[in-house]
Design a protein around this motif. Structure first.
Motif, PDB file in Angstrom:
ATOM      1  N   TYR A  10       0.857  -1.173   0.000  1.00 46.33           N
ATOM      2  CA  TYR A  10       0.000   0.000   0.000  1.00 46.33           C
ATOM      3  C   TYR A  10       0.897   1.228   0.000  1.00 46.33           C
ATOM      4  N   VAL A  11       0.693   2.100  -0.983  1.00 47.16           N
ATOM      5  CA  VAL A  11       1.578   3.243  -1.195  1.00 47.16           C
ATOM      6  C   VAL A  11       0.776   4.535  -1.256  1.00 47.16           C
ATOM      7  N   ASP A  12       1.442   5.633  -0.995  1.00 48.21           N
ATOM      8  CA  ASP A  12       0.789   6.934  -1.049  1.00 48.21           C
ATOM      9  C   ASP A  12       0.493   7.334  -2.488  1.00 48.21           C
ATOM     10  N   SER A  13       1.466   7.137  -3.370  1.00 49.70           N
ATOM     11  CA  SER A  13       1.321   7.526  -4.778  1.00 49.70           C
ATOM     12  C   SER A  13       1.784   6.384  -5.675  1.00 49.70           C
ATOM     13  N   PRO A  14       0.863   5.635  -6.277  1.00 46.61           N
ATOM     14  CA  PRO A  14       1.281   4.552  -7.166  1.00 46.61           C
ATOM     15  C   PRO A  14       2.216   5.020  -8.284  1.00 46.61           C
ATOM     16  N   ALA A  15       1.991   6.208  -8.829  1.00 46.30           N
ATOM     17  CA  ALA A  15       2.853   6.695  -9.918  1.00 46.30           C
ATOM     18  C   ALA A  15       4.278   6.929  -9.425  1.00 46.30           C
ATOM     19  N   ALA A  16       4.429   7.575  -8.274  1.00 51.08           N
ATOM     20  CA  ALA A  16       5.767   7.820  -7.723  1.00 51.08           C
ATOM     21  C   ALA A  16       6.441   6.504  -7.340  1.00 51.08           C
ATOM     22  N   SER A  17       5.677   5.605  -6.743  1.00 54.33           N
ATOM     23  CA  SER A  17       6.246   4.305  -6.372  1.00 54.33           C
ATOM     24  C   SER A  17       6.613   3.496  -7.612  1.00 54.33           C
ATOM     25  N   PRO A  34      -4.304   5.006 -12.191  1.00 52.41           N
ATOM     26  CA  PRO A  34      -4.040   6.004 -11.151  1.00 52.41           C
ATOM     27  C   PRO A  34      -3.977   5.433  -9.730  1.00 52.41           C
ATOM     28  N   THR A  35      -4.593   4.266  -9.509  1.00 51.56           N
ATOM     29  CA  THR A  35      -4.638   3.712  -8.153  1.00 51.56           C
ATOM     30  C   THR A  35      -3.851   2.415  -7.968  1.00 51.56           C
ATOM     31  N   PHE A  36      -3.296   1.861  -9.064  1.00 45.48           N
ATOM     32  CA  PHE A  36      -2.627   0.559  -8.962  1.00 45.48           C
ATOM     33  C   PHE A  36      -1.597   0.401 -10.069  1.00 45.48           C
ATOM     34  N   VAL A  37      -0.444  -0.150  -9.701  1.00 40.01           N
ATOM     35  CA  VAL A  37       0.616  -0.455 -10.665  1.00 40.01           C
ATOM     36  C   VAL A  37       1.097  -1.879 -10.371  1.00 40.01           C
ATOM     37  N   LEU A  38       1.379  -2.647 -11.432  1.00 38.46           N
ATOM     38  CA  LEU A  38       1.789  -4.036 -11.273  1.00 38.46           C
ATOM     39  C   LEU A  38       3.074  -4.304 -12.038  1.00 38.46           C
ATOM     40  N   ALA A  40       5.733  -7.496 -13.101  1.00 40.40           N
ATOM     41  CA  ALA A  40       5.970  -8.939 -13.198  1.00 40.40           C
ATOM     42  C   ALA A  40       7.464  -9.148 -13.005  1.00 40.40           C
ATOM     43  N   LEU A  41       7.827  -9.921 -12.017  1.00 36.88           N
ATOM     44  CA  LEU A  41       9.233 -10.167 -11.722  1.00 36.88           C
ATOM     45  C   LEU A  41       9.693 -11.462 -12.388  1.00 36.88           C
ATOM     46  N   GLY A  42      10.970 -11.569 -12.631  1.00 35.32           N
ATOM     47  CA  GLY A  42      11.529 -12.714 -13.334  1.00 35.32           C
ATOM     48  C   GLY A  42      11.233 -14.044 -12.677  1.00 35.32           C
ATOM     49  N   SER A  43      11.015 -14.045 -11.379  1.00 35.85           N
ATOM     50  CA  SER A  43      10.751 -15.281 -10.645  1.00 35.85           C
ATOM     51  C   SER A  43       9.317 -15.762 -10.797  1.00 35.85           C
ATOM     52  N   GLY A  44       8.466 -14.954 -11.448  1.00 34.49           N
ATOM     53  CA  GLY A  44       7.052 -15.275 -11.543  1.00 34.49           C
ATOM     54  C   GLY A  44       6.223 -14.539 -10.501  1.00 34.49           C
ATOM     55  N   LEU A  45       6.879 -13.944  -9.531  1.00 29.98           N
ATOM     56  CA  LEU A  45       6.201 -13.164  -8.501  1.00 29.98           C
ATOM     57  C   LEU A  45       5.710 -11.850  -9.100  1.00 29.98           C
ATOM     58  N   MET A  46       4.550 -11.411  -8.669  1.00 30.75           N
ATOM     59  CA  MET A  46       3.986 -10.139  -9.102  1.00 30.75           C
ATOM     60  C   MET A  46       4.049  -9.162  -7.929  1.00 30.75           C
ATOM     61  N   LEU A  47       4.470  -7.930  -8.210  1.00 28.75           N
ATOM     62  CA  LEU A  47       4.534  -6.884  -7.190  1.00 28.75           C
ATOM     63  C   LEU A  47       3.518  -5.810  -7.543  1.00 28.75           C
ATOM     64  N   GLY A  48       2.506  -5.657  -6.687  1.00 36.94           N
ATOM     65  CA  GLY A  48       1.472  -4.653  -6.893  1.00 36.94           C
ATOM     66  C   GLY A  48       1.668  -3.486  -5.951  1.00 36.94           C
ATOM     67  N   LEU A  49       1.470  -2.287  -6.462  1.00 34.58           N
ATOM     68  CA  LEU A  49       1.556  -1.055  -5.684  1.00 34.58           C
ATOM     69  C   LEU A  49       0.166  -0.428  -5.713  1.00 34.58           C
ATOM     70  N   TRP A  50      -0.532  -0.472  -4.595  1.00 34.82           N
ATOM     71  CA  TRP A  50      -1.939  -0.092  -4.530  1.00 34.82           C
ATOM     72  C   TRP A  50      -2.073   1.163  -3.682  1.00 34.82           C
ATOM     73  N   SER A  51      -2.831   2.124  -4.154  1.00 38.00           N
ATOM     74  CA  SER A  51      -3.038   3.361  -3.397  1.00 38.00           C
ATOM     75  C   SER A  51      -3.665   3.056  -2.041  1.00 38.00           C
ATOM     76  N   ARG A  52      -2.988   3.467  -0.979  1.00 35.58           N
ATOM     77  CA  ARG A  52      -3.527   3.230   0.366  1.00 35.58           C
ATOM     78  C   ARG A  52      -4.813   4.021   0.586  1.00 35.58           C
ATOM     79  N   HIS A  53      -5.070   4.992  -0.289  1.00 31.44           N
ATOM     80  CA  HIS A  53      -6.258   5.840  -0.156  1.00 31.44           C
ATOM     81  C   HIS A  53      -7.491   5.213  -0.797  1.00 31.44           C
TER      82      HIS A  53
END
Length: 123
Positions: A10-17, A34-38, A40-53
């Protein structure tokens, strides 16, 4: 039993993160709004950055309650990564040190999520 393959921060600004993690991970996101960025990592793991707001149900925990861990091969890689991240302006919470599991350091992302780099101790 399902196997977890997503980490959501959970991040303050998905764009900045997204800018921060794009540089750190050396890759572009596979999805961005505007509220979520994803990523895909080489290991198959996905990293999501979701607006805490906008996350539902609302999240109560601030950053820093967990870590993303980045394994490297050698102790020298720990030191080199720490130096490179310092040069990029990352805040270093723990300087390189030896712990029971190996050599490690901890940095912080813009939302105070902990980023641990470590070289496993020889077995």
């Amino acid at each position: 039993m399902p196997t977890p393959n997503f980490i959501l921060l959970y991040v303050d600004s998905p764009a900045a993160s997204a800018d921060f993690y794009g540089e750190l991970l050396q890759r572009k996101p596979v999805e961005a709004s505007p509220t979520f960025v994803l990523f895909a990592l080489g290991s198959g793991l996905m990293l999501g950055l979701w607006s805490r707001h906008t996350v539902q149900p609302a999240a109560a925990a601030p950053g820093g309650g967990a870590e993303l861990a980045f394994p490297v091969e050698r102790d020298a890689d720990v030191d080199a990564t720490c130096a490179a991240w310092k040069a990029r302006g990352l805040s270093i919470l723990q300087e390189p040190t030896v712990m029971d599991f190996g050599r490690t350091f901890v940095a912080l992302d813009p939302d105070n999520h902990r980023l641990r780099v470590f070289a496993p101790a020889a077995r």
